[in-house]
Design a protein around this motif. Sequence first.
Motif, PDB file in Angstrom:
ATOM      1  N   GLY A 321       0.829  -1.194   0.000  1.00  0.00           N
ATOM      2  CA  GLY A 321       0.000   0.000   0.000  1.00  0.00           C
ATOM      3  C   GLY A 321       0.869   1.252   0.000  1.00  0.00           C
ATOM      4  O   GLY A 321       2.105   1.175   0.070  1.00  0.00           O
ATOM      5  N   PHE A 322       0.220   2.376  -0.075  1.00  0.00           N
ATOM      6  CA  PHE A 322       0.932   3.646  -0.113  1.00  0.00           C
ATOM      7  C   PHE A 322       1.903   3.787   1.055  1.00  0.00           C
ATOM      8  O   PHE A 322       3.044   4.228   0.881  1.00  0.00           O
ATOM      9  N   ASN A 323       1.453   3.431   2.245  1.00  0.00           N
ATOM     10  CA  ASN A 323       2.317   3.637   3.405  1.00  0.00           C
ATOM     11  C   ASN A 323       3.532   2.726   3.392  1.00  0.00           C
ATOM     12  O   ASN A 323       4.567   3.058   3.981  1.00  0.00           O
ATOM     13  N   ASP A 324       3.408   1.591   2.735  1.00  0.00           N
ATOM     14  CA  ASP A 324       4.578   0.718   2.596  1.00  0.00           C
ATOM     15  C   ASP A 324       5.659   1.384   1.739  1.00  0.00           C
ATOM     16  O   ASP A 324       6.846   1.215   1.988  1.00  0.00           O
ATOM     17  N   LEU A 325       5.223   2.136   0.734  1.00  0.00           N
ATOM     18  CA  LEU A 325       6.207   2.853  -0.089  1.00  0.00           C
ATOM     19  C   LEU A 325       6.980   3.842   0.768  1.00  0.00           C
ATOM     20  O   LEU A 325       8.172   4.068   0.580  1.00  0.00           O
TER      21      LEU A 325
ATOM     22  N   GLU D 301     -13.024   3.185  -6.895  1.00  0.00           N
ATOM     23  CA  GLU D 301     -11.687   3.100  -6.291  1.00  0.00           C
ATOM     24  C   GLU D 301     -11.771   3.459  -4.807  1.00  0.00           C
ATOM     25  O   GLU D 301     -12.462   4.410  -4.424  1.00  0.00           O
ATOM     26  N   ALA D 302     -11.063   2.706  -3.985  1.00  0.00           N
ATOM     27  CA  ALA D 302     -11.094   2.936  -2.542  1.00  0.00           C
ATOM     28  C   ALA D 302     -10.663   4.356  -2.205  1.00  0.00           C
ATOM     29  O   ALA D 302      -9.712   4.878  -2.788  1.00  0.00           O
ATOM     30  N   GLY D 303     -11.356   4.960  -1.276  1.00  0.00           N
ATOM     31  CA  GLY D 303     -11.029   6.317  -0.870  1.00  0.00           C
ATOM     32  C   GLY D 303     -11.627   6.626   0.482  1.00  0.00           C
ATOM     33  O   GLY D 303     -12.200   5.759   1.151  1.00  0.00           O
ATOM     34  N   PRO D 304     -11.481   7.861   0.908  1.00  0.00           N
ATOM     35  CA  PRO D 304     -11.977   8.258   2.226  1.00  0.00           C
ATOM     36  C   PRO D 304     -13.485   8.056   2.414  1.00  0.00           C
ATOM     37  O   PRO D 304     -13.954   8.022   3.549  1.00  0.00           O
ATOM     38  N   ASP D 305     -14.233   7.906   1.333  1.00  0.00           N
ATOM     39  CA  ASP D 305     -15.656   7.596   1.480  1.00  0.00           C
ATOM     40  C   ASP D 305     -15.891   6.165   1.953  1.00  0.00           C
ATOM     41  O   ASP D 305     -17.038   5.783   2.168  1.00  0.00           O
ATOM     42  N   HIS D 306     -14.808   5.404   2.044  1.00  0.00           N
ATOM     43  CA  HIS D 306     -14.945   3.996   2.416  1.00  0.00           C
ATOM     44  C   HIS D 306     -14.134   3.727   3.679  1.00  0.00           C
ATOM     45  O   HIS D 306     -13.011   3.249   3.599  1.00  0.00           O
ATOM     46  N   PRO D 307     -14.696   4.050   4.862  1.00  0.00           N
ATOM     47  CA  PRO D 307     -13.958   3.913   6.120  1.00  0.00           C
ATOM     48  C   PRO D 307     -13.482   2.484   6.333  1.00  0.00           C
ATOM     49  O   PRO D 307     -14.169   1.560   5.905  1.00  0.00           O
ATOM     50  N   PRO D 308     -12.358   2.298   6.995  1.00  0.00           N
ATOM     51  CA  PRO D 308     -11.498   3.343   7.565  1.00  0.00           C
ATOM     52  C   PRO D 308     -10.365   3.775   6.639  1.00  0.00           C
ATOM     53  O   PRO D 308      -9.343   4.251   7.133  1.00  0.00           O
ATOM     54  N   TYR D 309     -10.545   3.632   5.337  1.00  0.00           N
ATOM     55  CA  TYR D 309      -9.482   4.010   4.398  1.00  0.00           C
ATOM     56  C   TYR D 309      -8.879   5.374   4.722  1.00  0.00           C
ATOM     57  O   TYR D 309      -7.655   5.559   4.698  1.00  0.00           O
ATOM     58  N   GLY D 310      -9.751   6.348   5.025  1.00  0.00           N
ATOM     59  CA  GLY D 310      -9.291   7.721   5.232  1.00  0.00           C
ATOM     60  C   GLY D 310      -8.338   7.886   6.405  1.00  0.00           C
ATOM     61  O   GLY D 310      -7.613   8.883   6.487  1.00  0.00           O
ATOM     62  N   LEU D 311      -8.328   6.919   7.311  1.00  0.00           N
ATOM     63  CA  LEU D 311      -7.364   7.001   8.415  1.00  0.00           C
ATOM     64  C   LEU D 311      -5.966   6.620   7.947  1.00  0.00           C
ATOM     65  O   LEU D 311      -4.976   6.977   8.583  1.00  0.00           O
ATOM     66  N   PHE D 312      -5.877   5.914   6.863  1.00  0.00           N
ATOM     67  CA  PHE D 312      -4.579   5.483   6.338  1.00  0.00           C
ATOM     68  C   PHE D 312      -4.033   6.444   5.283  1.00  0.00           C
ATOM     69  O   PHE D 312      -2.843   6.701   5.238  1.00  0.00           O
ATOM     70  N   CYS D 313      -4.927   6.915   4.433  1.00  0.00           N
ATOM     71  CA  CYS D 313      -4.498   7.717   3.285  1.00  0.00           C
ATOM     72  C   CYS D 313      -5.454   8.890   3.124  1.00  0.00           C
ATOM     73  O   CYS D 313      -6.662   8.760   3.330  1.00  0.00           O
ATOM     74  N   VAL D 314      -4.910  10.002   2.711  1.00  0.00           N
ATOM     75  CA  VAL D 314      -5.690  11.229   2.688  1.00  0.00           C
ATOM     76  C   VAL D 314      -6.654  11.303   1.507  1.00  0.00           C
ATOM     77  O   VAL D 314      -7.624  12.048   1.547  1.00  0.00           O
ATOM     78  N   ALA D 315      -6.411  10.545   0.479  1.00  0.00           N
ATOM     79  CA  ALA D 315      -7.173  10.710  -0.760  1.00  0.00           C
ATOM     80  C   ALA D 315      -7.307   9.372  -1.456  1.00  0.00           C
ATOM     81  O   ALA D 315      -6.526   8.447  -1.212  1.00  0.00           O
ATOM     82  N   PRO D 316      -8.309   9.249  -2.332  1.00  0.00           N
ATOM     83  CA  PRO D 316      -8.449   8.002  -3.086  1.00  0.00           C
ATOM     84  C   PRO D 316      -7.236   7.777  -3.968  1.00  0.00           C
ATOM     85  O   PRO D 316      -6.459   8.688  -4.225  1.00  0.00           O
ATOM     86  N   GLY D 317      -7.069   6.562  -4.410  1.00  0.00           N
ATOM     87  CA  GLY D 317      -5.996   6.264  -5.355  1.00  0.00           C
ATOM     88  C   GLY D 317      -4.680   5.902  -4.695  1.00  0.00           C
ATOM     89  O   GLY D 317      -3.800   5.353  -5.347  1.00  0.00           O
ATOM     90  N   HIS D 318      -4.526   6.214  -3.416  1.00  0.00           N
ATOM     91  CA  HIS D 318      -3.252   5.909  -2.761  1.00  0.00           C
ATOM     92  C   HIS D 318      -3.114   4.415  -2.466  1.00  0.00           C
ATOM     93  O   HIS D 318      -2.065   3.854  -2.582  1.00  0.00           O
ATOM     94  N   GLN D 319      -4.205   3.840  -2.032  1.00  0.00           N
ATOM     95  CA  GLN D 319      -4.320   2.387  -1.859  1.00  0.00           C
ATOM     96  C   GLN D 319      -3.743   1.825  -0.559  1.00  0.00           C
ATOM     97  O   GLN D 319      -2.665   2.168  -0.133  1.00  0.00           O
ATOM     98  N   LEU D 320      -4.528   0.912  -0.019  1.00  0.00           N
ATOM     99  CA  LEU D 320      -4.094   0.122   1.123  1.00  0.00           C
ATOM    100  C   LEU D 320      -3.335  -1.101   0.634  1.00  0.00           C
ATOM    101  O   LEU D 320      -3.539  -1.560  -0.482  1.00  0.00           O
ATOM    102  N   GLY D 321      -2.473  -1.632   1.513  1.00  0.00           N
ATOM    103  CA  GLY D 321      -1.770  -2.870   1.225  1.00  0.00           C
ATOM    104  C   GLY D 321      -2.233  -3.965   2.176  1.00  0.00           C
ATOM    105  O   GLY D 321      -3.037  -3.723   3.082  1.00  0.00           O
TER     106      GLY D 321
END
Lengths: 372, 372, 372, 372
Positions: A321-325, D301-321
């Motif tokens: 994921g982004f944070n891994d980068l 695409e996953a983004g802050p509208d899909h909790p808790p994604y927004g706690l990890f990344c500020v914007a869509p497209g960044h992606q969780l791992g």
Amino acid sequence: MPDKPSLGIGLIGTGFMGKAHVFGYVSAERVFELPFNFILRTVADISTVAAQGAASRFGFARSTPDWRTIVDDPEIDIVSITAPNALHKEMALSAIAAGKHVYCEKPLAPLGRDAREMAEAAERAGVKTQVGFNYLCNPMVALAREMIEAGELGEIRGYRGLHAEDYMSDASAPFTFRHDLAGGGALADLGSHALATAEFLCGPIAAVMGDCVTAIDERPDGHGGMRKVEVDDVGRAFIRFENGASGSIEGNWIATGRKMQHEFEIYGTKGALAFCQERFNELHFYSNDDALGRQGFRRIEAGPDHPPYGLFCVAPGHQLGFNDLKAIEIARFVEAIANTRKEPFNFRAGLRIQTLVETIWESSRQKSWMTV
Amino acid sequence: MPDKPSLGIGLIGTGFMGKAHVFGYVSAERVFELPFNFILRTVADISTVAAQGAASRFGFARSTPDWRTIVDDPEIDIVSITAPNALHKEMALSAIAAGKHVYCEKPLAPLGRDAREMAEAAERAGVKTQVGFNYLCNPMVALAREMIEAGELGEIRGYRGLHAEDYMSDASAPFTFRHDLAGGGALADLGSHALATAEFLCGPIAAVMGDCVTAIDERPDGHGGMRKVEVDDVGRAFIRFENGASGSIEGNWIATGRKMQHEFEIYGTKGALAFCQERFNELHFYSNDDALGRQGFRRIEAGPDHPPYGLFCVAPGHQLGFNDLKAIEIARFVEAIANTRKEPFNFRAGLRIQTLVETIWESSRQKSWMTV
Amino acid sequence: MPDKPSLGIGLIGTGFMGKAHVFGYVSAERVFELPFNFILRTVADISTVAAQGAASRFGFARSTPDWRTIVDDPEIDIVSITAPNALHKEMALSAIAAGKHVYCEKPLAPLGRDAREMAEAAERAGVKTQVGFNYLCNPMVALAREMIEAGELGEIRGYRGLHAEDYMSDASAPFTFRHDLAGGGALADLGSHALATAEFLCGPIAAVMGDCVTAIDERPDGHGGMRKVEVDDVGRAFIRFENGASGSIEGNWIATGRKMQHEFEIYGTKGALAFCQERFNELHFYSNDDALGRQGFRRIEAGPDHPPYGLFCVAPGHQLGFNDLKAIEIARFVEAIANTRKEPFNFRAGLRIQTLVETIWESSRQKSWMTV
Amino acid sequence: MPDKPSLGIGLIGTGFMGKAHVFGYVSAERVFELPFNFILRTVADISTVAAQGAASRFGFARSTPDWRTIVDDPEIDIVSITAPNALHKEMALSAIAAGKHVYCEKPLAPLGRDAREMAEAAERAGVKTQVGFNYLCNPMVALAREMIEAGELGEIRGYRGLHAEDYMSDASAPFTFRHDLAGGGALADLGSHALATAEFLCGPIAAVMGDCVTAIDERPDGHGGMRKVEVDDVGRAFIRFENGASGSIEGNWIATGRKMQHEFEIYGTKGALAFCQERFNELHFYSNDDALGRQGFRRIEAGPDHPPYGLFCVAPGHQLGFNDLKAIEIARFVEAIANTRKEPFNFRAGLRIQTLVETIWESSRQKSWMTV
């Protein structure tokens, strides 16, 4: 962790990128066999409450509303700067003067001359520096470079780079610091990634022809009026690489529907690569060497064959994921501090990007090609 | 088929595009309720054997090695020209002089001044003309235009067009007519599609800044030597539309691995579209009106809701092929001959594309923006 | 076309599939170097008006409301049957008795015993027959079989086939002939394609375990009431191939959103293939032989390396459409009539599919595995 | 971090999953506003060296070769079990007896009766438990469930689930613990994910019909001989949900080329969803409510509208791992410990999966449907 030296960490800024730095530090020391331990010493934010909250949640020993506390702390070795762009220069120069290694978010500074001052100060001081171009830390982008260097694509002839998002596409969204000259615009904010990736993969850009466009001329000023936007919403450039290849890049923050279209496509005499950050655990590879009738772009999925992926996940398909980068970026920086590798993207590299951006701006204004 | 008037067809050229024209005629009259029947009268090819074979296989009543036989035949109403580019002008002018309607493959002529002469001759003669830009006949491209005209994308702000293939990427392939000035190069051959699509969707282009590059400087001349390539392998342009939107296009015939990357992406204030000819039965649509958290590019598959698809296939998912696009093109042309619609892409339109191409060439040579 | 023998064509049915047959005939004789010319003699439709219109538009010399006219015509050599399923048997048996070659749309007959009677009659009469499983005529599916036969995938271990559409997913759509036992249901209508493809690629299926489900129990009867649906909306099966591989198939006509999800994925000891009819000009190939770190599914685009694609289009990327598959199907049939190849999918093959379908139905009813 | 209570963590096992647990703990407390701090107290591994190394790298205060040290430590509140499957039961029962909360990797136990004993022990003891089905923690899978529960898909009619990888496809790879009965096979290892996802989205499965196949009968025993494989390489099942919907699942570890094909496709009366873990930051949604001619699967695409994604990344497209999913899993578990939410996937849920797996095995052996 008794037998490793420690690095004291100070963090300035507690927003999204501050958080990302913290993730990076705590992951990096667990994922990699680093030569140092990290000690999260102090976090600074102009808001005392934010600083305290961040200290508590992120695990810093102390918090402060005054970033100078960090610079002055002899127990702090690395200063992470994630404050607004306009403050980067003063903070970085202070930290450098205090002998700290500095890890500064992009852009290094709104103006190239400031970036130059910062880079030169760091070099004189002999400290290590890093600018946060973490997309370059993606194992699949590293794979692309490795393949190019190994000649798997043959001689590179053409390049097309892009970084398009839509976060500024709403014309009713208010004027912010990003919309004045110091903020930079789409080319500086997003196109800079396209430029960094282009040079990472194909070497230095020798000349550019820019086309910077402001599509939304004015935005609400928050006081009932409108304020003129001073920066580009779309920044395009034709490019020539020193190796002779030609190409183009685009930075675009009004690309409706696009969230992370950081793309490239590279055409060589023997093969081609295609990549998009929207699916950044994949690299698409076409090889002329494949048998006739069996040729096609091959979707390579990130896996342990693409270091350092295997340190994060045991098998392909799990995905970074982004944070891994960010963790990879920090690990590389710390290895540079330990002198076991070169700084992957230091202030000099950040200055380089700023120079490219400003040359494209100037080329666009003058409507003529410029050498870099 | 007694109750409809007939149109006699003469075809010049029996190569791939000649064959495609034949498919188009025989399909079009079966798929559409056309106001005419077609009678395949004569096929011409400089090779008598090729002409005879084509007549036999395609169903023409006669064959001839001399294309003038077709022009002189009073029973022929439409002349299809699929001969080499350099011959288009003479053939078309002769056919026009004889009062024929003319359907000419692209490019209309290697030089704009020739194209202009052809367009003006046709207009003076009052015959109907058509240039073979059949990608525009795709129901999904028509859908894109319909959506834009209906305002579903809002105001258009940005455009990115591309037509990349790799069929000239092998540097050891010999010099051909395509590599001298009359041949045109990648911009004329492929970029012309990108230009035609851009104007079809977003209206007239007002200004361009070109970047035309020859990457493979010389090619084997077939006699043991090398011959200098006079045309571009990659032709890029920044563009400004009259409506104020900005964009870029690229034509590229050395794009290793790409077979039909005729792409566009259009960004409006309310939505966006993305398309690639590699999967030309799909159009991708992003709408800002979709609910939060449910937004995304939507893969619309071609179906009976996208006329004239439903005349070819009963249900979505079955898909049109390249030759079906040719049938649509011919149907539209014949409707223009019957005066039930405007010519979809006449010689004047072909001239327009040629003008755009030449303006981009000139802009690239002069290294400066030019109005069109 | 003087020097080739001719085949007189009679067509029964003027709906979508009738039209597709016509496209097939007129294309096939122009695309391929066939040993015969076609003469479109008579088209039959129970509606005189429809028959006349079809004759006019498609180019048949005559029309008739009585299909027996076609069977009785000594100048007709091939009878194309595209009438409703329930009529296939009588029409085909009559045509066979008259010594015609018969090309019948799928399903050959609603019941296996009828299909058997038809197949045996054809074999006794020594006429050539064909059932319209045209997805098998796709060059990319042929490529898949060629690769399997050449051992490029090694030994086949696993198979997953699917044909899902959504055209019956609206529960308010009325009861039709497709919803009673003779109509067949999703397994017979769509799952039959999945079965045909499975055997085409991997050889005979030896045993099945079925799961046929009616999800929409009743439908409006068109007279204000409801009528019980007698067939499956989803038909699934586990399968065992004679070669020992195991797999599954599914036919589904209530798959909301899916228009043409005719998919397969095949796993061998050395490689794998993935295909979807939604993008039927592509085949995805994974090879264990690719270098480590460079492995991935390769998107092979249809092109001249995949015969007979090159007869339709000069270069890859242009793409075939549904009607082109029909032309290939007819060309293959005619080559069988000329005894230059085996019938590609004759009535015996159609019976085979019907047998598989009925065995799966019976297995589902008995809730137990059955050998085929 | 003075004002929150702490939870002492003990980790058993230092392999890949042990590492993933550590990432999860250190991320979770920084990403989420958890009611506890974590103190990494002790890590155990049968290898003293591995345990010491892990303690040093991961930041545990102590290490031990004896896992009982962890169970006996009154300062440890949560025991993370990532040891081989065969040891899960003894470790978990000991930890439960000592009043610890237990977080155990999947599968909970090789046999259902052991899993039941563990679940019941935990319930009697009143401790919180968790089994590592972290794919369910993906915000896009949560979105799928939310959409289904909100009725956005209407009534669910059909389901297709799959988890296919190729990591056992090499027949020359040696026999391991995964190949005997206690190891479980592909259905238990991978199919269990497909089953968990199916029930997470559509509710309880009421009946199954299994088809478990051993494709590679024997494997090298490491001593020059061969050993018979006792488990399935592919495990398939037809399923009936309690809500009446029908479907199928497959677990497959010999799916050449596939690394993480954890897919599902759900068909409702009003819409459909498609998902693949290979691109797990995306969910594809088809809505019947979209306008005619504008319908299609929409790539969300996953983004802050899909909790808790927004706690990890500020914007869509960044992606969780992958490791971010682990952090979410731990956060959910800790919230359950704080009694602010239900255990998301406790031992009872792990038992449920084991019961499903064993019912499918038994169904496959008996070749008949079984209720669960």
